[in-house]
Design a protein around this motif. Structure first.
Motif, PDB file in Angstrom:
ATOM      1  N   GLN A 122     -65.422  14.364   5.453  1.00  0.00           N
ATOM      2  CA  GLN A 122     -64.230  15.507   4.965  1.00  0.00           C
ATOM      3  C   GLN A 122     -65.417  16.667   4.703  1.00  0.00           C
ATOM      4  O   GLN A 122     -65.166  17.761   4.845  1.00  0.00           O
ATOM      5  CB  GLN A 122     -63.651  15.122   3.676  1.00  0.00           C
ATOM      6  N   ASP A 123     -66.563  16.463   4.155  1.00  0.00           N
ATOM      7  CA  ASP A 123     -67.666  17.417   3.729  1.00  0.00           C
ATOM      8  C   ASP A 123     -67.973  18.142   5.018  1.00  0.00           C
ATOM      9  O   ASP A 123     -68.076  19.492   4.979  1.00  0.00           O
ATOM     10  CB  ASP A 123     -68.687  16.786   2.983  1.00  0.00           C
ATOM     11  N   GLU A 124     -68.330  17.543   6.256  1.00  0.00           N
ATOM     12  CA  GLU A 124     -68.601  18.125   7.378  1.00  0.00           C
ATOM     13  C   GLU A 124     -67.610  19.052   7.781  1.00  0.00           C
ATOM     14  O   GLU A 124     -67.660  20.286   8.224  1.00  0.00           O
ATOM     15  CB  GLU A 124     -69.271  17.230   8.233  1.00  0.00           C
ATOM     16  N   ARG A 127     -67.339  22.003   5.610  1.00  0.00           N
ATOM     17  CA  ARG A 127     -68.440  23.136   5.995  1.00  0.00           C
ATOM     18  C   ARG A 127     -68.197  23.798   7.453  1.00  0.00           C
ATOM     19  O   ARG A 127     -68.193  24.854   7.517  1.00  0.00           O
ATOM     20  CB  ARG A 127     -69.643  22.322   6.155  1.00  0.00           C
TER      21      ARG A 127
END
Length: 249
Positions: A122-124, A127
């Motif tokens: 999810q972070d990627e 981003r």
């Protein structure tokens, strides 16, 4: 799958990618993207995960000023070997970085098929949305084609499916589902007289509402969600298309 990175899929699949995905006709995607480009501001267009150019090349042939980014040199080599492929500027890098080697702004950024879900977590994905928003011109659009997650297909969070069965070969997919991490880890398996070929794939899926939240966090607003490139009604099945826009003011 611990060693699976952004470049792994292309490195292991480039030579058979076009053959195995021949049924994914890009014609409607190219037509719809060209229409969306006409509706938006003037400026260059960027494809994330340009791959072998199955969408980029016919879209560029319509006169669109187009460039791409892809993590796999092997996939881009396939693109450049095709007619017109050597004229498409492509950056080798992580698509979450969007355009790391330029300060250019784009009228549109798009990613097709299920490729956005190749971003590992999810972070990627968050981003990527943020970097796209930063690079878009006012009124510019981020267009995603994504499959609707069909977790009901999995018995005990796993599935084996036969895609081709011939006299001398069988092509299967074997997939495990992690519902907590929202991940599919799988292998395309080709069993033929000459041996066994494995082509791994790793996806971190997101629900449509989750994508909408990522867009909102990045300062984008959803302007369209269709059930396909022909602007069909969205019915939460199959592949769907979402268009996000950067406010002009």
């Amino acid at each position: 799958m611990d060693a699976f990175g952004p470049e792994t899929y292309g490195a292991l699949n480039a030579d058979i990618y076009d053959d195995w995905h021949a049924a994914l006709d890009p014609t409607e995607a190219v037509r719809a993207l060209a229409e969306l480009i006409e509706e938006g501001p003037a400026g260059p267009v960027l494809e994330l995960a340009v791959g072998t150019g199955r969408v980029t090349l016919p879209l560029a042939a319509t006169g669109v000023d187009l460039c791409g980014i892809d993590a796999s040199e092997a996939m881009v080599e396939r693109l450049r070997a095709k007619p017109g492929g050597d004229r498409i500027p492509v950056t080798i890098g992580d698509m979450a970085d969007v355009a790391p080697d330029t300060d250019a702004s784009f009228a549109m950024v798009f990613v097709v098929f299920s490729t956005f879900f190749f971003l590992a977590d999810q972070d990627e994905q968050v981003r990527c949305f943020a970097n796209v928003a930063r690079r878009l011109l006012p009124g510019g659009r981020f267009v995603l084609e994504c499959p609707m997650p069909d977790v009901g297909r999995y018995d005990r969070d796993q599935r084996v499916e036969a895609h081709q069965v011939g006299l001398g070969h069988v092509r299967l997919t074997a997939v495990r589902h992690d519902p907590v991490a929202q991940r599919f880890e799988g292998q395309h398996v080709l069993i033929a007289e000459g041996g066994i070929r494995l082509a791994p794939a790793f996806l971190r899926y997101a629900w449509p509402s989750e994508l909408d939240l990522m867009a909102r966090l990045a300062g984008l607003r959803r302007v369209h969600r269709w059930g396909g490139w022909r602007r069909e009604p969205f019915r939460a099945e199959g592949s769907y298309v979402t268009v996000y826009e950067k406010p002009a003011d």
